[in-house]
Motif scaffolding. Structure first.
Motif, mmCIF file in Angstrom:
data_model
loop_
_atom_site.group_PDB
_atom_site.id
_atom_site.type_symbol
_atom_site.label_atom_id
_atom_site.label_comp_id
_atom_site.label_asym_id
_atom_site.label_seq_id
_atom_site.Cartn_x
_atom_site.Cartn_y
_atom_site.Cartn_z
ATOM 1 N N ASP A 247 0.818 -1.204 0.000
ATOM 2 C CA ASP A 247 0.000 0.000 0.000
ATOM 3 C C ASP A 247 0.854 1.257 0.000
ATOM 4 N N GLY A 248 0.283 2.321 -0.610
ATOM 5 C CA GLY A 248 0.874 3.647 -0.533
ATOM 6 C C GLY A 248 2.129 3.825 -1.371
ATOM 7 N N PRO A 249 2.765 4.983 -1.171
ATOM 8 C CA PRO A 249 2.334 6.072 -0.296
ATOM 9 C C PRO A 249 1.110 6.802 -0.844
ATOM 10 N N ALA A 250 0.133 7.048 0.051
ATOM 11 C CA ALA A 250 -1.116 7.692 -0.343
ATOM 12 C C ALA A 250 -1.165 9.126 0.158
ATOM 13 N N PRO A 251 -1.503 10.070 -0.695
ATOM 14 C CA PRO A 251 -1.627 11.457 -0.249
ATOM 15 C C PRO A 251 -2.869 11.652 0.605
ATOM 16 N N VAL A 252 -2.928 12.749 1.323
ATOM 17 C CA VAL A 252 -4.119 13.078 2.109
ATOM 18 C C VAL A 252 -5.269 13.354 1.141
ATOM 19 N N PRO A 253 -6.438 12.730 1.349
ATOM 20 C CA PRO A 253 -7.566 12.974 0.438
ATOM 21 C C PRO A 253 -7.929 14.451 0.394
ATOM 22 N N GLY A 254 -8.243 14.927 -0.778
ATOM 23 C CA GLY A 254 -8.624 16.322 -0.930
ATOM 24 C C GLY A 254 -10.098 16.534 -0.669
ATOM 25 N N ASP A 255 -10.578 17.724 -0.987
ATOM 26 C CA ASP A 255 -11.983 18.069 -0.768
ATOM 27 C C ASP A 255 -12.775 18.024 -2.065
ATOM 28 N N ASP A 256 -12.289 17.262 -3.042
ATOM 29 C CA ASP A 256 -12.985 17.178 -4.320
ATOM 30 C C ASP A 256 -14.362 16.546 -4.150
ATOM 31 N N LYS A 257 -15.322 17.102 -4.818
ATOM 32 C CA LYS A 257 -16.671 16.557 -4.801
ATOM 33 C C LYS A 257 -16.716 15.301 -5.672
ATOM 34 N N ALA A 258 -17.303 14.247 -5.121
ATOM 35 C CA ALA A 258 -17.393 12.994 -5.881
ATOM 36 C C ALA A 258 -18.235 13.199 -7.136
ATOM 37 N N ALA A 259 -17.731 12.667 -8.251
ATOM 38 C CA ALA A 259 -18.454 12.775 -9.514
ATOM 39 C C ALA A 259 -19.669 11.847 -9.498
ATOM 40 N N THR A 260 -20.627 12.156 -10.335
ATOM 41 C CA THR A 260 -21.780 11.270 -10.476
ATOM 42 C C THR A 260 -21.384 10.042 -11.290
ATOM 43 N N SER A 261 -22.199 9.023 -11.216
ATOM 44 C CA SER A 261 -21.936 7.802 -11.969
ATOM 45 C C SER A 261 -21.864 8.095 -13.467
ATOM 46 N N ASP A 262 -22.749 8.951 -13.943
ATOM 47 C CA ASP A 262 -22.759 9.290 -15.365
ATOM 48 C C ASP A 262 -21.482 10.014 -15.768
ATOM 49 N N GLU A 263 -20.996 10.910 -14.909
ATOM 50 C CA GLU A 263 -19.764 11.637 -15.203
ATOM 51 C C GLU A 263 -18.563 10.690 -15.273
ATOM 52 N N ILE A 264 -18.524 9.714 -14.359
ATOM 53 C CA ILE A 264 -17.436 8.742 -14.380
ATOM 54 C C ILE A 264 -17.485 7.910 -15.651
ATOM 55 N N SER A 265 -18.674 7.456 -16.022
ATOM 56 C CA SER A 265 -18.820 6.650 -17.243
ATOM 57 C C SER A 265 -18.347 7.420 -18.471
ATOM 58 N N LYS A 266 -18.729 8.689 -18.564
ATOM 59 C CA LYS A 266 -18.322 9.495 -19.715
ATOM 60 C C LYS A 266 -16.813 9.729 -19.711
ATOM 61 N N ALA A 267 -16.238 9.940 -18.525
ATOM 62 C CA ALA A 267 -14.793 10.164 -18.448
ATOM 63 C C ALA A 267 -14.031 8.926 -18.906
ATOM 64 N N ILE A 268 -14.479 7.753 -18.486
ATOM 65 C CA ILE A 268 -13.820 6.511 -18.882
ATOM 66 C C ILE A 268 -13.885 6.326 -20.387
ATOM 67 N N GLU A 269 -15.017 6.697 -20.982
ATOM 68 C CA GLU A 269 -15.181 6.551 -22.427
ATOM 69 C C GLU A 269 -14.362 7.579 -23.201
ATOM 70 N N GLN A 270 -14.216 8.771 -22.647
ATOM 71 C CA GLN A 270 -13.586 9.874 -23.384
ATOM 72 C C GLN A 270 -12.080 9.961 -23.201
ATOM 73 N N TYR A 271 -11.572 9.463 -22.077
ATOM 74 C CA TYR A 271 -10.145 9.612 -21.791
ATOM 75 C C TYR A 271 -9.449 8.262 -21.871
ATOM 76 N N GLY A 272 -8.613 8.115 -22.866
ATOM 77 C CA GLY A 272 -7.874 6.863 -23.035
ATOM 78 C C GLY A 272 -6.620 6.847 -22.189
ATOM 79 N N GLY A 273 -5.855 5.768 -22.318
ATOM 80 C CA GLY A 273 -4.635 5.622 -21.536
ATOM 81 C C GLY A 273 -3.407 6.117 -22.298
ATOM 82 N N PHE A 274 -2.268 5.952 -21.659
ATOM 83 C CA PHE A 274 -0.990 6.405 -22.219
ATOM 84 C C PHE A 274 -0.064 5.221 -22.488
ATOM 85 N N THR A 275 0.897 5.447 -23.356
ATOM 86 C CA THR A 275 2.064 4.584 -23.441
ATOM 87 C C THR A 275 3.155 5.290 -22.646
ATOM 88 N N TYR A 276 3.649 4.629 -21.613
ATOM 89 C CA TYR A 276 4.596 5.274 -20.706
ATOM 90 C C TYR A 276 6.022 5.027 -21.152
#
Length: 278
Positions: A247-276
């Motif tokens: 586990d970790g190292p994990a940063p302190v959680p921020g105050d970001d508002k949790a996205a809705t399920s629909d927003e997460i689904s759209k983000a997964i569809e719209q944002y692809g991965g990288f070749t590192y």
């Protein structure tokens, strides 16, 4: 496809005999307390959900002499590895792929880091939940010995019952209208030891896992891990001989508002991965 450590215990080791993990007590999307545990199966699903944890548990339990035991880091200053720059090295990334995974990495420290990062992404993907894809990834990314040792164990771990607990059908598909999320996003790497024939590379990453959909009871959550790979140079590329996670190292959680399920689904569809690449 070792791996969890902060918060309440979930005894995945009781079902497989390999490992025990712990979950963070805070909602990774914000500061609210973690939602109450609905059942022991929910804890199991969340813990084992990040597929890489499962892979690392099995691989670690079967570690052989491939585990790097070099006492010197690449800096030659003892056991503490030297920090590597995060800026681009100028080295061209690989241009070849096999089964959608970058391959053909250079036999250098940079090549080993790029291989470890891209392998973590592949082994943390939704493809690991489909039997045929999982077999291809194991045979592609691991040494033949490690792949043969892991394949049967992985098939037992990814049973129909386990997939159902994740909300997936027997082929690893989510219900209509839902998006299953399983991603590994590398944050940085370090080379703990290196030679022309082997390397130990640690990848610090954030993982995403869960089901996004209007009827989902397992929303997408995040976790921070360090995944260490013992790599061998074999057949003109880096292959995984063994791996483990913590586990970790994990940063302190921020105050970001949790996205809705629909927003997460759209983000997964719209944002692809990288070749590192370094």
């Amino acid at each position: 496809m070792n791996p969890g450590d902060e918060g309440s215990y979930a005894d995945y080791g009781d079902t497989t005999g390999h490992t025990r993990t712990r979950l963070p007590e805070n909602d990774p999307y914000g500061g609210a307390p973690r939602r109450p545990t609905r059942s022991s199966s929910r804890s199991l699903v969340t813990v084992v959900g990040v597929v890489v944890l499962l892979i690392a548990a099995i691989a670690f339990a079967n570690r052989g002499d491939h585990s790097s035991s070099s006492s010197d880091s690449t800096s030659g200053k003892g056991n503490k590895p030297a920090a590597a720059p995060t800026t681009a090295s100028g080295t061209r990334p690989v241009e070849t792929k096999s089964s959608g995974v970058p391959t053909g990495f250079a036999n250098t420290e940079q090549g080993a880091q790029s291989a470890a990062s891209n392998y973590a992404v592949a082994l943390g993907s939704t493809g690991m939940f489909n039997k045929d894809n999982r077999h291809r990834l194991l045979q592609l990314l691991y040494t033949s010995e490690a792949a043969d040792r892991l394949q049967g164990q992985m098939d037992q771990a990814y049973s129909t019952g386990f997939l159902a607990q994740m909300g997936l059908d027997s082929a690893g598909n989510p219900p209509n209208g839902s998006t299953f999320v399983s991603r590994v996003v590398p944050v940085g790497t370090t080379v703990r030891s290196y030679s022309g024939t082997g390397a130990e590379v640690a990848v610090w990453y954030v993982g995403l896992i869960g089901m996004s959909g209007s009827s989902s009871t397992d929303p997408v959550t995040s976790s921070w891990k360090t995944w260490t790979f013992d790599l061998q140079w074999s057949g003109g590329d880096w292959k995984i001989a063994s791996d483990n996670q913590k586990d970790g190292p994990a940063p302190v959680p921020g105050d970001d508002k949790a996205a809705t399920s629909d927003e997460i689904s759209k983000a997964i569809e719209q944002y692809g991965g990288f070749t590192y690449a370094r």
